[in-house]
Design a protein around this motif. Structure first.
Motif, PDB file in Angstrom:
ATOM      1  N   GLY A  87       0.889  -1.113   0.028  1.00 41.17           N
ATOM      2  CA  GLY A  87       0.216   0.357  -0.225  1.00 41.17           C
ATOM      3  C   GLY A  87       0.985   1.393   0.147  1.00 41.17           C
ATOM      4  O   GLY A  87       0.097   2.537  -0.498  1.00 41.17           O
ATOM      5  N   ALA A  88       1.820   1.644   0.681  1.00 40.03           N
ATOM      6  CA  ALA A  88       2.804   2.663   0.886  1.00 40.03           C
ATOM      7  C   ALA A  88       3.400   2.828  -0.273  1.00 40.03           C
ATOM      8  O   ALA A  88       3.344   4.048  -1.333  1.00 40.03           O
ATOM      9  N   ALA A  89       3.916   1.566  -0.776  1.00 40.37           N
ATOM     10  CA  ALA A  89       4.537   1.956  -2.722  1.00 40.37           C
ATOM     11  C   ALA A  89       3.126   2.242  -3.219  1.00 40.37           C
ATOM     12  O   ALA A  89       3.703   3.045  -4.193  1.00 40.37           O
ATOM     13  N   ARG A  90       2.462   2.061  -3.571  1.00 40.77           N
ATOM     14  CA  ARG A  90       1.391   1.716  -4.090  1.00 40.77           C
ATOM     15  C   ARG A  90       1.165   3.545  -4.101  1.00 40.77           C
ATOM     16  O   ARG A  90       0.539   4.489  -5.291  1.00 40.77           O
ATOM     17  N   SER A  91       1.037   3.932  -2.715  1.00 40.41           N
ATOM     18  CA  SER A  91       0.993   5.603  -2.688  1.00 40.41           C
ATOM     19  C   SER A  91       2.182   6.386  -3.171  1.00 40.41           C
ATOM     20  O   SER A  91       1.713   7.949  -3.600  1.00 40.41           O
ATOM     21  N   ALA A  92       3.087   6.122  -3.009  1.00 37.71           N
ATOM     22  CA  ALA A  92       4.113   6.931  -3.378  1.00 37.71           C
ATOM     23  C   ALA A  92       4.508   6.659  -5.147  1.00 37.71           C
ATOM     24  O   ALA A  92       4.652   7.949  -5.845  1.00 37.71           O
ATOM     25  N   PHE A  93       3.635   5.559  -6.341  1.00 37.81           N
ATOM     26  CA  PHE A  93       3.887   5.529  -7.277  1.00 37.81           C
ATOM     27  C   PHE A  93       2.824   6.287  -7.554  1.00 37.81           C
ATOM     28  O   PHE A  93       2.389   6.799  -8.507  1.00 37.81           O
ATOM     29  N   ASP A  94       1.623   6.282  -7.135  1.00 41.71           N
ATOM     30  CA  ASP A  94       0.346   6.965  -7.319  1.00 41.71           C
ATOM     31  C   ASP A  94       0.787   8.454  -7.011  1.00 41.71           C
ATOM     32  O   ASP A  94       0.209   9.305  -7.983  1.00 41.71           O
ATOM     33  N   ARG A  95       1.167   9.129  -5.938  1.00 45.65           N
ATOM     34  CA  ARG A  95       1.692  10.611  -6.362  1.00 45.65           C
ATOM     35  C   ARG A  95       2.741  10.999  -7.201  1.00 45.65           C
ATOM     36  O   ARG A  95       3.437  11.537  -6.788  1.00 45.65           O
ATOM     37  N   ASN A  96       3.958   9.938  -8.144  1.00 48.59           N
ATOM     38  CA  ASN A  96       4.544  10.328  -8.835  1.00 48.59           C
ATOM     39  C   ASN A  96       6.146   9.518  -8.418  1.00 48.59           C
ATOM     40  O   ASN A  96       7.247  11.097  -8.797  1.00 48.59           O
TER      41      ASN A  96
END
Length: 348
Positions: A87-96
């Motif tokens: 989830g944390a990795a996905r969040s970083a990906f989503d905010r570029n």
């Protein structure tokens, strides 16, 4: 010989009306003249990973991230940031904050699974995917090396990476063969158009009324088509050399491509004799050339491989024998087709 030269001159003079052929020659001229600039963009499509300065940030999660980080240290332009969970990795990906996500976990059997998420259809996607491929390949090689100690038998040693320049590879295995062989295809297409047009308009019968034989007419048309091919190839190679791309064994390359031109011209004459309709003849010619060069390229001693080896001055007895063999095949093929056409003529 005089009648053949007259017909050849007539064919060359008529090339100015062939707008498609002139456009094709113009495109080749542009590529050869500006090869030093175009090769950078062409290499980016041929091998996107060859572009220097490409850097990506990977958001990683899972219980096998340590090994992934070690692999990233060996891959230029790739950095891995560890996150607590997916989830944390996905969040970083989503905010570029990251260009891609890699989740690596070990299973009970000791295997490793990797789930990769990359951007969908963006300009940078190709470079990111290439960098990720290199990262995971390095990761796999490291794992194989570490696990080799636990095997009952020693595995075969991995080959060392050559580190060859993709620009060098692209130039000599793709660009130069393309510039050398395109005139070959153009010459064959010219003969197909010329012969079928003569039949369609009825001017072939007028030519036969003149004091020339059908064989001399075919010879004249073939001479014009074969003559323009090495001239084009020589110009392209000289332009490449002017742009800083040295090409060795230019005379041998020209001999080889002239032989191939004669072979393709023989094929074109045969097709025009069998299918006098222009559209049908062009279609059959295209298919025939694809089959001819596709089959030759599949062989170890194909024309493209021979040209590349000649260009980089990596010539051995086999390469020289291939040049002689192609020349002999071309002479026999043209002589055979010319004899058949001269004996049987064209059917309207």
């Amino acid at each position: 010989m005089g009648s053949r030269l007259t017909i050849a001159g007539r064919e060359l003079a008529g090339l100015r009306a062939e707008k498609t052929i002139l456009l094709a020659i113009g495109i080749q001229l542009f590529i050869a003249a500006f090869s030093s600039f175009l090769v950078v963009g062409l290499v980016s499509m041929y091998d996107p990973g060859a572009l220097d300065g490409a850097e990506i940030e990977v958001a990683a999660a899972g219980d096998a991230v340590d090994d992934l980080e070690r692999a990233a240290a060996e891959v230029d332009g790739t950095s891995v940031t560890r996150y607590e969970d997916v989830g944390a990795a996905r969040s970083a990906f989503d905010r570029n904050a990251a260009d891609a996500i890699v989740v690596v976990n070990r299973d009970d059997g000791g295997g490793i699974s990797a789930v990769v998420t990359a951007p969908d259809a963006t300009v940078e996607t190709t470079v990111i995917v290439v960098q990720l491929r290199e990262l995971l390949r390095t990761y796999e090689l490291n794992e194989r090396g570490e696990r080799a100690d636990f095997l009952d038998e020693s595995p075969l040693p991995l080959p060392e990476r050559t580190g060859s320049s993709p620009y060098f590879t692209f130039t000599y295995t793709v660009l130069i063969p393309v510039l050398v062989f395109l005139p070959v295809f153009i010459s064959g297409s010219l003969v197909v158009d010329s012969v079928t047009e003569e039949i369609d308009r009825g001017t072939l019968e007028l030519l036969r009324v003149a004091p020339v034989t059908l064989g001399e007419i075919i010879d004249g048309k073939a001479m014009a088509a074969v003559a323009i091919a090495p001239g084009q190839a020589l110009l392209w190679l000289l332009l490449l050399r002017a742009n800083g791309t040295p090409v060795a064994n230019v005379p041998s390359i020209l001999v080889l491509m002239t032989a191939l031109t004669a072979l393709v011209v023989a094929l074109a004459v045969a097709i025009a004799a069998l299918a006098p309709d222009r559209r049908a003849a062009q279609f059959l010619y295209s298919v025939g050339v694809l089959v001819l060069f596709g089959g030759a390229t599949a062989m170890a001693g194909g024309p493209a491989n021979a040209v590349a080896r000649l260009a980089i001055d990596s010539v051995d007895a086999t390469t020289t024998a291939l040049v002689v063999a192609y020349t002999g095949i071309a002479v026999v093929a043209y002589a055979g087709v010319r004899h058949l056409v001269a004996a049987n003529g064209f059917e309207d």
